[in-house]
Design an enzyme around this catalytic site. Structure first.
Site, PDB file in Angstrom:
ATOM      1  N   ASN A   7       0.881  -1.173   0.000  1.00  0.00           N
ATOM      2  CA  ASN A   7       0.000   0.000   0.000  1.00  0.00           C
ATOM      3  C   ASN A   7       0.915   1.218   0.000  1.00  0.00           C
ATOM      4  OD1 ASN A   7      -1.815   2.038   0.429  1.00  0.00           O
ATOM      5  ND2 ASN A   7      -2.736   1.145   2.270  1.00  0.00           N
ATOM      6  N   ARG A  91      -2.672  -1.934  -3.403  1.00  0.00           N
ATOM      7  CA  ARG A  91      -3.929  -1.230  -3.185  1.00  0.00           C
ATOM      8  C   ARG A  91      -3.915   0.020  -4.055  1.00  0.00           C
ATOM      9  NH1 ARG A  91      -5.344   3.117   1.294  1.00  0.00           N
ATOM     10  NH2 ARG A  91      -7.539   3.351   0.801  1.00  0.00           N
ATOM     11  N   HIS A 180     -13.344   2.442   0.311  1.00  0.00           N
ATOM     12  CA  HIS A 180     -13.271   1.339   1.293  1.00  0.00           C
ATOM     13  C   HIS A 180     -13.923   0.066   0.748  1.00  0.00           C
ATOM     14  CE1 HIS A 180     -13.459   4.665   4.602  1.00  0.00           C
ATOM     15  NE2 HIS A 180     -12.186   4.341   4.385  1.00  0.00           N
ATOM     16  N   HIS A 208     -17.800   0.886   7.903  1.00  0.00           N
ATOM     17  CA  HIS A 208     -16.341   0.950   8.042  1.00  0.00           C
ATOM     18  C   HIS A 208     -16.037   2.291   8.713  1.00  0.00           C
ATOM     19  CE1 HIS A 208     -12.074   0.314   6.580  1.00  0.00           C
ATOM     20  NE2 HIS A 208     -12.080   1.583   6.917  1.00  0.00           N
ATOM     21  N   GLY A 210     -13.416   4.231  10.648  1.00  0.00           N
ATOM     22  CA  GLY A 210     -12.042   4.438  11.130  1.00  0.00           C
ATOM     23  C   GLY A 210     -11.746   5.917  11.069  1.00  0.00           C
ATOM     24  N   ASN A 211     -10.501   6.270  10.773  1.00  0.00           N
ATOM     25  CA  ASN A 211     -10.181   7.683  10.572  1.00  0.00           C
ATOM     26  C   ASN A 211     -11.057   8.263   9.480  1.00  0.00           C
ATOM     27  OD1 ASN A 211      -8.330   8.800  12.295  1.00  0.00           O
ATOM     28  ND2 ASN A 211      -6.646   7.664  11.347  1.00  0.00           N
ATOM     29  N   GLY A 212     -11.099   7.538   8.362  1.00  0.00           N
ATOM     30  CA  GLY A 212     -12.108   7.817   7.341  1.00  0.00           C
ATOM     31  C   GLY A 212     -13.267   6.879   7.627  1.00  0.00           C
ATOM     32  N   ARG A 241     -12.818  15.017   8.659  1.00  0.00           N
ATOM     33  CA  ARG A 241     -13.613  15.393   7.474  1.00  0.00           C
ATOM     34  C   ARG A 241     -15.056  15.667   7.873  1.00  0.00           C
ATOM     35  NH1 ARG A 241     -11.899  10.293   3.919  1.00  0.00           N
ATOM     36  NH2 ARG A 241      -9.920  10.144   5.016  1.00  0.00           N
ATOM     37  N   MET A 284     -11.321   9.002  18.345  1.00  0.00           N
ATOM     38  CA  MET A 284     -12.508   8.674  19.145  1.00  0.00           C
ATOM     39  C   MET A 284     -12.148   8.299  20.593  1.00  0.00           C
ATOM     40  SD  MET A 284     -15.701   8.584  19.288  1.00  0.00           S
ATOM     41  CE  MET A 284     -16.570   8.554  17.743  1.00  0.00           C
ATOM     42  N   VAL A 332     -12.682   2.512  14.835  1.00  0.00           N
ATOM     43  CA  VAL A 332     -13.758   2.884  15.763  1.00  0.00           C
ATOM     44  C   VAL A 332     -14.815   1.772  15.809  1.00  0.00           C
ATOM     45  CG1 VAL A 332     -15.518   4.607  16.302  1.00  0.00           C
ATOM     46  CG2 VAL A 332     -13.373   5.325  15.225  1.00  0.00           C
ATOM     47  N   GLU A 334     -14.607  -1.405  15.305  1.00  0.00           N
ATOM     48  CA  GLU A 334     -14.187  -2.633  15.981  1.00  0.00           C
ATOM     49  C   GLU A 334     -13.975  -2.421  17.475  1.00  0.00           C
ATOM     50  OE1 GLU A 334     -10.724  -4.286  13.923  1.00  0.00           O
ATOM     51  OE2 GLU A 334     -11.671  -3.780  12.019  1.00  0.00           O
ATOM     52  N   ASN A 335     -13.591  -1.173  17.837  1.00  0.00           N
ATOM     53  CA  ASN A 335     -13.143  -0.952  19.219  1.00  0.00           C
ATOM     54  C   ASN A 335     -14.059  -0.136  20.114  1.00  0.00           C
ATOM     55  OD1 ASN A 335     -10.459  -2.261  19.085  1.00  0.00           O
ATOM     56  ND2 ASN A 335     -10.130  -0.727  17.495  1.00  0.00           N
ATOM     57  N   GLU A 385      -8.091  -5.855   4.679  1.00  0.00           N
ATOM     58  CA  GLU A 385      -7.974  -5.469   3.278  1.00  0.00           C
ATOM     59  C   GLU A 385      -6.757  -6.109   2.607  1.00  0.00           C
ATOM     60  OE1 GLU A 385      -8.704  -1.636   5.136  1.00  0.00           O
ATOM     61  OE2 GLU A 385      -9.465  -0.953   3.200  1.00  0.00           O
TER      62      GLU A 385
END
Ligand code: AMP
Length: 404
Positions: A7, A91, A180, A208, A210-212, A241, A284, A332, A334-335, A385
């Site tokens: 990636n 990726r 994603h 999904h 996460g950060n994004g 964002r 988060m 976020v 998942e956690n 991924e």
């Protein structure tokens, strides 16, 4: 077959080396700050400690060469020879309308990725650098590209078109692409297996976060609609964002604050979202921690984030005329038991019942967090991924070998 997954970013490069016989990771790591005299290379052979090296790495070709050197290192290496790597999978964020699945890299594919620079100026140029860097180091090894947008190419036109003059689509390809996709595809597939139901009979909303962050309506195994748009700015509120806003805010703010296009872009991409509302952080974990101390801005940021996600889930339930399961994934998703609970507690009108204890249980594993009697199942499924990239690469290269 051993496959290297890459990636590549503009100044970074993450890698994982897979043994596809048992889909195990032999080694992984990353190179950061490429272009600087103090670049950082971290390398972790599975089961051993991570090694970190700070050194001058001025471009991607050198970065790949250093990674390959570690993979065959006498003591720390996991390969006898570089020749053991039979293919490389990359990726690539944007495949535009040209790619609805992964492909083996050739000159045409590289040209097309280049043609799409306009749509993903921060990502596609870096991915192409990664492809060229592999070519320079391993000229005979086939490469495959796996696109974040590919999974969403099944969206119907009512989902992907914007209600703006058609000339913008026809001339400039202004439309929803979604992102994603590799992650949404992976967790949908896993959800069907875990639910022991055929994927092509399910209505799923995959989140999904996460950060994004993006969520997708997956109808009968195909992306039917997704929250990110022509760029990854649309949709959910994210770390930095904005997600959805009234588009008229852009010219209005540019006029009032005398902002340039670049400045307004930066404001919406880098200085909005959780960061802007909390004034504390885009992370988060820090928002939840601050809420614990009674911080009002952090609480507002969390409430807005959760509300906007819940609205999308509701919208997608309407879009598909029902939902069988909601899946949470990424950092976020998942956690954060707090976020999942806040979302699920207000979706009871769907017949959803959260299993509070299962939701609170800390585990990095796939698990159901809805009760047995819940009409909508809720799952936490860690995304992977890299594994999808390795699988697609393996499949395409094996097909090619069969043909030859
Ligand atoms: P990702 O982009 O998928 O790597 O997700 C990164 C984000 O996950 C971070 O910015 C955090 O906000 C979030 N995150 C990671 N761990 C936790 C946690 N334990 N609780 C809440 N959020 C978390």
């Amino acid at each position: 077959m051993k496959i290297l997954v890459i990636n590549a970013g503009s100044s970074s490069l993450k890698f994982q080396l897979y043994e596809m016989e048992n889909e195990s990771v032999l080694a992984k790591g990353k190179v950061e700050r490429i272009g600087m005299d103090s670049a950082i290379l971290s390398y972790e052979p599975t089961g051993k400690n991570e090694i970190r090296q700070v050194e001058e790495i001025l471009e991607h070709t050198t970065a790949i060469r250093k990674v390959l050197d570690w993979l065959v290192h006498k003591e720390e290496g996991v390969l006898g020879s570089i020749k053991e790597i039979q293919a490389v999978g990359h990726r690539v964020v944007h495949g535009g309308e040209s790619f609805s699945s992964s492909v083996v890299v050739d000159e045409d594919v590289k040209q097309e990725i280049k043609r799409l620079f306009d749509l993903a100026p921060l990502h596609n140029p870096a991915h192409l650098l990664g492809i060229h860097a592999v070519e320079a180091n391993m000229p005979d090894v086939p490469q495959v590209v796996v696109f974040d947008t590919a999974f969403h190419q099944t969206m119907p036109s009512q989902s992907y078109l914007y209600p703006v003059p058609m000339v913008l689509y026809k001339k400039h390809k202004v439309r929803r692409y979604g992102f994603h996709g590799t992650s949404h595809a992976y967790v949908s597939d896993r959800a069907a297996k875990l639910m022991q139901r055929p994927l092509d009979e399910l209505k799923l909303v995959t989140c999904h976060i996460g950060n994004g962050a993006s969520c997708t309506a997956v109808l009968n195994g195909k992306s039917y609609d997704t929250s990110m748009g022509m760029t990854p700015l649309e949709g959910l509120m994210m770390g930095t964002r904005s997600g959805d806003i009234d588009p008229a805010i852009v010219p209005y703010t540019m006029g009032k604050e005398e902002l340039t296009i670049g400045e307004v872009n930066s404001m919406l991409n880098k200085h909005s979202g959780l960061m802007a509302i909390s004034g504390i952080s885009s992370d988060m974990r820090e928002i939840v921690q601050a809420m614990g101390t009674g911080d009002r801005s952090a609480t507002l940021a969390f409430e807005m984030y959760e509300y906007r996600l819940r609205k999308y889930i509701g919208a997608y339930a309407a879009a598909m005329n029902g939902i069988d399961a909601i899946v949470f994934t990424a950092g976020v998703g998942e956690n954060s038991a707090d976020l999942r609970a806040a979302v699920c507690r207000k979706l009871t009108f769907l017949g959803l019942e959260l299993d509070e204890e299962a939701n609170e249980r800390r585990s990095g594993e796939e698990r159901r967090i809805s009760t047995d009697s819940s009409k909508v199942q809720v799952w936490v499924i860690p995304t992977n991924e890299e594994l999808v990239i390795a699988r697609d690469t393996h499949q395409l290269i094996s097909d090619r070998i069969d043909v030859v």
